[in-house]
Design an enzyme around this catalytic site. Structure first.
Site, short mmCIF file in Angstrom:
data_model
loop_
_atom_site.label_atom_id
_atom_site.label_comp_id
_atom_site.label_asym_id
_atom_site.label_seq_id
_atom_site.Cartn_x
_atom_site.Cartn_y
_atom_site.Cartn_z
N ASP A 1 -5.80 2.51 -2.92
CA ASP A 1 -4.80 3.56 -2.66
C ASP A 1 -5.43 4.95 -2.70
OD1 ASP A 1 -2.15 2.73 -2.15
OD2 ASP A 1 -1.82 2.19 -4.25
N GLN B 1 2.11 -1.01 -6.84
CA GLN B 1 3.14 -0.38 -6.00
C GLN B 1 3.99 0.55 -6.85
OE1 GLN B 1 3.31 -0.81 -2.65
NE2 GLN B 1 4.99 0.63 -2.51
N LYS C 1 2.67 -5.57 3.08
CA LYS C 1 1.24 -5.51 2.74
C LYS C 1 0.66 -6.92 2.66
CE LYS C 1 1.73 -1.02 0.52
NZ LYS C 1 1.73 -0.17 -0.67
N1 GUN Z 1 4.77 3.88 -3.13
C1 GUN Z 1 5.04 4.62 -2.05
N2 GUN Z 1 3.93 4.75 -1.30
C2 GUN Z 1 2.96 4.08 -1.93
C3 GUN Z 1 1.58 3.84 -1.65
O1 GUN Z 1 1.02 4.28 -0.66
N3 GUN Z 1 0.91 3.07 -2.56
C4 GUN Z 1 1.50 2.59 -3.66
N4 GUN Z 1 0.76 1.87 -4.50
N5 GUN Z 1 2.77 2.79 -3.96
C5 GUN Z 1 3.48 3.53 -3.09
#
Ligand code: GUN
Length: 246
Positions: A81, A58, A14
């Protein structure tokens, strides 16, 4: 939060994507012992920081922390998100600002491949808040006939066999085999499962499913990069909204 090895990889990817797009990113690698109060204080600080247009925590986070409280604390207009209940509700009624990144990435793959969902039998395997449930909603908005399968589904193979479009998001390595796939179906694999030998596999047995599918996504390299692209899209969208309101 903590030192989940998969999260480390996702966060690094990311950050790299942000750099590529010209988005400044700030990482807060918090130790596993971080208290609820410390985490909430950080979110509050970022909520009020005008340099920050998007916030994501995350997942997963350490067990002693309250995931729901964390999601609720992020300002909805910075919730890139789209996990906050306000954003989830907007998705439900089809009037949304942000789409959750993975389902949005799947829809983008479908659209860009020239596949029309309208009237198709769509089977989503998995009912998580992050993928399964919003995925079903987006397919429904695209006029698909949608079934959600989960651990209590009586006959998974028979249900999947009906599908024109299969989206697998359960986190069970290679659960969906080629003999469950209808000839010509579109197969999208959201799974990311690390086997004991370190090999990364999806929720679909690629080799056998590819023989039946008209289109199929690989793991790695299918949905994963799309999730990150959609995160960038949401962040740019948030920045545009914030700049209009300044
Ligand atoms: N953990 C697994 N997938 C995601 C996601 O799309 N966003 C976040 N913040 N954590 C995750």
């Amino acid at each position: 939060m903590g030192d989940d090895p998969a999260s480390r990889i996702y966060v690094n990817n990311k950050k790299k994507a942000c750099e590529y797009c010209g988005i400044e990113s700030f990482e807060y690698a918090m130790p596993a012992e971080t208290t609820h109060e410390e985490l909430m204080a950080l979110i509050e600080k970022l909520n009020n920081d005008d340099r920050v247009d998007g916030i994501l925590c995350q997942l997963p986070i350490p067990k002693h922390l309250d995931e729901k409280a964390v999601i609720n604390a992020i300002r909805p207009d910075k919730d890139v998100d789209a996990f906050h209940p306000a954003n989830v509700g907007k998705i439900m009624i089809g009037d949304y600002d942000f789409l959750p990144c993975t389902p949005a990435g799947v829809m983008e793959l479908i659209k860009e491949s020239g596949i029309d969902i309208s009237g198709k039998e769509c089977v989503v395997i998995g009912r998580s808040n992050i993928v399964g449930k919003p995925m079903a909603m987006l397919l429904l908005h695209a006029h698909g006939t949608v079934t959600i399968c989960h651990s209590r589904t009586k006959d998974l193979a028979e249900t999947v066999r009906r599908a024109d479009v299969v989206v697998a998001a359960v986190g069970v390595p290679e659960l969906i085999k080629g003999d469950m796939i209808k000839e010509g179906a579109v197969v999208i694999d959201v799974g990311m499962n690390r086997l004991a030998d370190k090999k990364l596999v999806g929720d679909v047995e690629f080799e056998s499913a590819a023989k039946k599918a008209s289109a199929i996504t690989p793991v790695p390299g299918g949905v994963g990069p799309m999730t990150i692209a959609m995160l960038m899209k949401n962040t740019v969208k948030a920045a545009l909204v914030h700049s209009e309101n300044k």
